[in-house]
Every structure is written in structure tokens, then in C-alpha cells.
Design an enzyme around this catalytic site. Structure first.
Site, PDB file in Angstrom:
ATOM      1  N   GLY A  11       0.845  -1.207   0.000  1.00  0.00           N
ATOM      2  CA  GLY A  11       0.000   0.000   0.000  1.00  0.00           C
ATOM      3  C   GLY A  11       0.869   1.241   0.000  1.00  0.00           C
ATOM      4  NE  ARG A  74      -2.536  -3.895  -0.158  1.00  0.00           N
ATOM      5  CZ  ARG A  74      -1.901  -3.357   0.885  1.00  0.00           C
ATOM      6  NH1 ARG A  74      -0.776  -3.892   1.322  1.00  0.00           N
ATOM      7  NH2 ARG A  74      -2.385  -2.289   1.490  1.00  0.00           N
ATOM      8  N   GLY A 111       6.340  -2.255   3.643  1.00  0.00           N
ATOM      9  CA  GLY A 111       5.917  -2.609   4.996  1.00  0.00           C
ATOM     10  C   GLY A 111       6.248  -4.057   5.310  1.00  0.00           C
ATOM     11  CG  ASP A 136      -1.009  -0.194   8.705  1.00  0.00           C
ATOM     12  OD1 ASP A 136      -1.825   0.725   8.523  1.00  0.00           O
ATOM     13  OD2 ASP A 136      -0.980  -1.226   8.000  1.00  0.00           O
ATOM     14  NE  ARG A 284      -2.564   3.282   1.235  1.00  0.00           N
ATOM     15  CZ  ARG A 284      -3.120   2.119   0.838  1.00  0.00           C
ATOM     16  NH1 ARG A 284      -3.514   1.241   1.744  1.00  0.00           N
ATOM     17  NH2 ARG A 284      -3.259   1.835  -0.420  1.00  0.00           N
TER      18      ARG A 284
HETATM   19  O1  F6P Z   1      -1.156  -1.155   5.312  1.00  0.00           O
HETATM   20  C1  F6P Z   1      -1.736   0.070   4.979  1.00  0.00           C
HETATM   21  C2  F6P Z   1      -3.228  -0.058   4.856  1.00  0.00           C
HETATM   22  O2  F6P Z   1      -3.755   1.210   4.528  1.00  0.00           O
HETATM   23  C3  F6P Z   1      -3.938  -0.631   6.085  1.00  0.00           C
HETATM   24  O3  F6P Z   1      -4.083   0.315   7.099  1.00  0.00           O
HETATM   25  C4  F6P Z   1      -5.211  -1.113   5.468  1.00  0.00           C
HETATM   26  O4  F6P Z   1      -5.771  -2.163   6.222  1.00  0.00           O
HETATM   27  C5  F6P Z   1      -4.769  -1.608   4.114  1.00  0.00           C
HETATM   28  O5  F6P Z   1      -3.558  -0.950   3.821  1.00  0.00           O
HETATM   29  C6  F6P Z   1      -5.753  -1.346   3.003  1.00  0.00           C
HETATM   30  O6  F6P Z   1      -5.280  -1.990   1.879  1.00  0.00           O
HETATM   31  P1  F6P Z   1      -5.747  -1.709   0.388  1.00  0.00           P
HETATM   32  O7  F6P Z   1      -5.145  -0.405  -0.043  1.00  0.00           O
HETATM   33  O8  F6P Z   1      -5.208  -2.857  -0.368  1.00  0.00           O
HETATM   34  O9  F6P Z   1      -7.244  -1.615   0.409  1.00  0.00           O
END
Ligand code: F6P
Length: 358
Positions: A11, A74, A111, A136, A284
Site C-alpha cells: 500500500g 501488492r 511494509g 500502520d 494514505r
Molecule cells: O497497510 C496500509 C493499509 O492502509 C492498512 O491500514 C489497510 O488495512 C490496508 O492498507 C488497506 O489496503 P488496500 O489499499 O489494499 O485496500
């Protein structure tokens, strides 16, 4: 000439560009004879040799820019040893790209999962340096990850905005905060935003205790209550179940997320009107805060220095405001969680914040 590969994985967060800039400026300033190769969309770019040769101008003007100039994706660690759609070995493909480009080192901004893969590549003989990214703040081995403080600012701002409307209407408001399985972001934003109740994954809640805390506030003449609820918050009953039972329960859960479930139960138990706000990926986004810009510059510069010293196989972190190098093997697979007995929780309880546990 040194050839350095760089990728951003998992992420995104606000300070990825600022960190890459720190590494790049250090190398260009100190070495001159260096080429940086940027892989597109994280490990995917390394697997499929999707890269571009960066220019020093690529790293100019990006200190304040959120997101990542390289893109990210990811690539779950647990799938790394599984072949891709064409049956090819992903780890071998990454090693092949690294060797074919004659890289001296690979810098991984990522991360938890991404650092596990960084460790795997390091064990496979590649020179790897990790940099701790995540809103996080759950990466073991560093007090702080870049992106975290910027996200705290945004989540706090969300709670601040909710405060004025909550006060006007006299309702219960729940703000659901990201953080995956850990509560750092919710704890910090909850304290900074003056939340009355904070629910964290590390401290399973009893909904009756939560409802009582709200009723107590109403009885004391408070017209509203604000809850900061971590997206990973869990009730005591559910925490007592096995992982398999928890998964089954989750599959049949009618609520879009935990905040809605907590909200419905609070309404049932207190009769008060409840509203839920989920800032989601806003947390984010946007520009990195000054703290993150400083942290990223320091971590990036330290990583650049390590490359010049030929010191590989480490995550560059910060502890007690000093840069530290932590072996990737020590970081991989460990989560840094909020301890329910830590000072910060004790202090929050002293000022009257309920964690729904007692
Ligand atoms: O690890 C960062 C994060 O924003 C977490 O806080 C959250 O659970 C996850 O990524 C969300 O992931 P995605 O962007 O794949 O929906």
C-alpha cells in the site's frame, strides 16, 4: 559505476517519494558515477523486468508529493513461492532481472510483507536494503515508519471535523481508522482528536462496557460521544474464538465494517442516534507532513550511506531518534503491536478515555 535498483511495494503512503529522493540525492551527491533503476509497481516490475533508468531530475520536486513516482502493487509474500500464471518461478525471475541488470543493490521501500520478501531475496544472495514504509507503524525494529505521522494528521483532522457536528447534534459518532491488525494509528489519532472511547485490536472490547461509558457521559450532561475505532478492533467474544471460527463469522457478517457493527450495538444498548464515518484511503493520501519529510530524508540518506559502505541485508530504522540498521532476518514476520500495558494506554485511561475493556 554502481547500479542501484529501487522499488516501492505494498500500500502506498505519503512519504515514499521523499524517501526515494533522500536515497537518490545522497548517491548522486556523493558518488557521481551511479545509475538508479526504478522498477514499476513494486516486485512486479522486478519479476517482469518492467523498469526505467532514472534521471537525477526525476527525484527533484518530489519531497512534498504523496504517492509514488514508481507505482506500487501488492505481491503477497505467501504467494512468492507459488509460480505465476505462466508457471514461472517468481523468485527466480526477480533474481534473474537483478543479475541481468548487473545491480549492486536493491532498495525496497515497503511494509511488513514487502520486508519479508526483501529478506527472502537477501537470503537468496542479493544485496538488499529495506526502508520502513507504512501508515500502520507496525514494522518491527523501528520506532517509526514513514507515512504514519502524515496519516495521524489526516485521521485526527477527521475526528476534529466530526467533533463540531457531533456537538451540534448531540449524537454518538464513530470514526473508523485504518491500521490493519494494529492500533497505533487509532491510538494516536484518538488521543490527538480527543476521542472519548478508543477501540483497538490489541484490547478486545466488551460492548456493554462501551455502552456504559456512553451512558455515563450522557448522565454527566455530555451531549455527544466520539469513538475512534480501529478497522481491526475486535470484541472479547470474537477474540476468544479460533481463527477459523473468526473467519466464518466474518463471512456471514452483515455489516460493511466493524464501525457499523459497533454502531448498531450501541444504538441497541443506549437508544442514542449513531453515525459512522470512514475516512478510508484518504489516510494514505496527500502531501507528507513535515515530520515524515524529515524522517524520510534521514532514512533515505542513511540508506545511501549504507550503499556506499557496502552494508547490505538491513532495514534502516529509527530508535530513540537515532538511525539504526536492523538485520532483515530479525524484522521479517514480526509485527510491532500496541502493548495494552504501555504507558500511553495507562495515560489515556488516566484522562478518562475508555478502551471498552473495563
Ligand atoms: O497497510 C496500509 C493499509 O492502509 C492498512 O491500514 C489497510 O488495512 C490496508 O492498507 C488497506 O489496503 P488496500 O489499499 O489494499 O485496500
Amino acid at each position: 559505476m554502481m547500479r542501484i535498483g529501487m522499488l516501492t511495494s505494498g500500500g502506498d503512503c505519503q512519504s515514499l517519494n521523499a524517501t526515494m529522493r533522500g536515497v537518490a540525492k545522497t548517491l548522486y551527491n556523493s558518488m557521481g558515477d551511479v545509475e538508479i533503476i526504478g522498477f514499476e509497481e513494486g516486485y512486479k516490475g522486478l519479476m517482469y523486468a518492467d523498469y526505467r533508468i532514472m534521471k537525477s531530475s526525476d527525484f527533484s520536486g518530489i519531497l512534498t508529493e504523496g504517492g509514488t513516482i514508481l507505482g506500487t502493487s501488492r505481491q503477497p509474500f505467501k504467494l512468492m513461492r507459488q509460480p505465476d500464471e505462466q508457471g514461472r518461478d517468481k523468485v527466480e525471475m526477480m533474481k534473474h532481472t537483478y543479475h541481468r541488470l548487473r545491480l549492486d543493490c536493491l532498495v525496497v521501500l515497503g511494509g511488513n510483507g514487502s520486508q519479508k520478501t526483501a529478506n527472502l531475496l537477501s537470503q537468496e544472495g542479493l544485496n538488499v536494503i529495506g526502508l520502513p514504509k507504512t501508515i500502520d507503524n507496525d514494522l518491527w525494529g523501528t520506532d517509526m515508519t514513514f507515512g504514519f505521522q502524515s496519516a495521524v494528521n489526516i485521521a485526527t483532522n477527521a475526528i476534529d471535523c466530526i467533533h463540531t457536528t457531533a456537538a451540534s447534534h448531540g449524537r454518538v459518532f464513530i470514526v473508523e481508522i485504518m491500521g490493519h491488525k494494529v492500533g497505533w494509528l487509532t491510538l494516536h489519532a484518538g488521543l490527538a482528536g480527543g476521542a472519548d472511547i478508543i477501540l483497538l485490536p490489541e484490547i478486545p472490547y466488551d460492548i456493554n462496557v462501551v455502552a456504559d461509558a456512553i451512558k455515563k457521559r450522557a448522565k454527566a450532561g455530555k451531549r455527544f460521544s466520539i469513538l475512534a475505532v480501529a478497522e481491526g478492533a475486535i470484541s472479547k467474544e470474537n477474540a476468544a474464538l479460533s481463527k477459523k471460527e473468526q473467519k466464518k463469522l466474518q463471512q456471514n457478517n452483515p455489516y460493511p465494517s466493524i464501525a457499523y457493527e459497533v454502531g448498531a450495538r450501541i444504538n441497541e444498548l443506549t437508544g442514542q442516534e449513531v453515525r459512522v464515518t470512514v475516512p478510508g484511503h484518504m489516510q494514505r493520501g496527500g502531501a507528507p507532513c513535515p515530520y515524515d519529510r524529515v524522517l524520510s530524508t534521514r532514512l533515505g540518506a542513511a540508506a545511501g550511506k549504507m550503499i556506499m559502505d557496502g552494508k547490505y541485508g538491513y532495514l534502516v530504522g529509527i530508535r530513540n531518534n537515532e538511525i539504526v540498521n536492523v538485520p532483515l532476518a530479525d524484522v521479517a514476520g514480526k509485527l510491532k503491536m500496541v502493548s495494552p500495558d504501555c504507558d500511553m494506554i495507562k495515560e489515556a485511561k488516566l484522562v478518562g478515555i475508555s478502551f471498552g475493556d473495563e
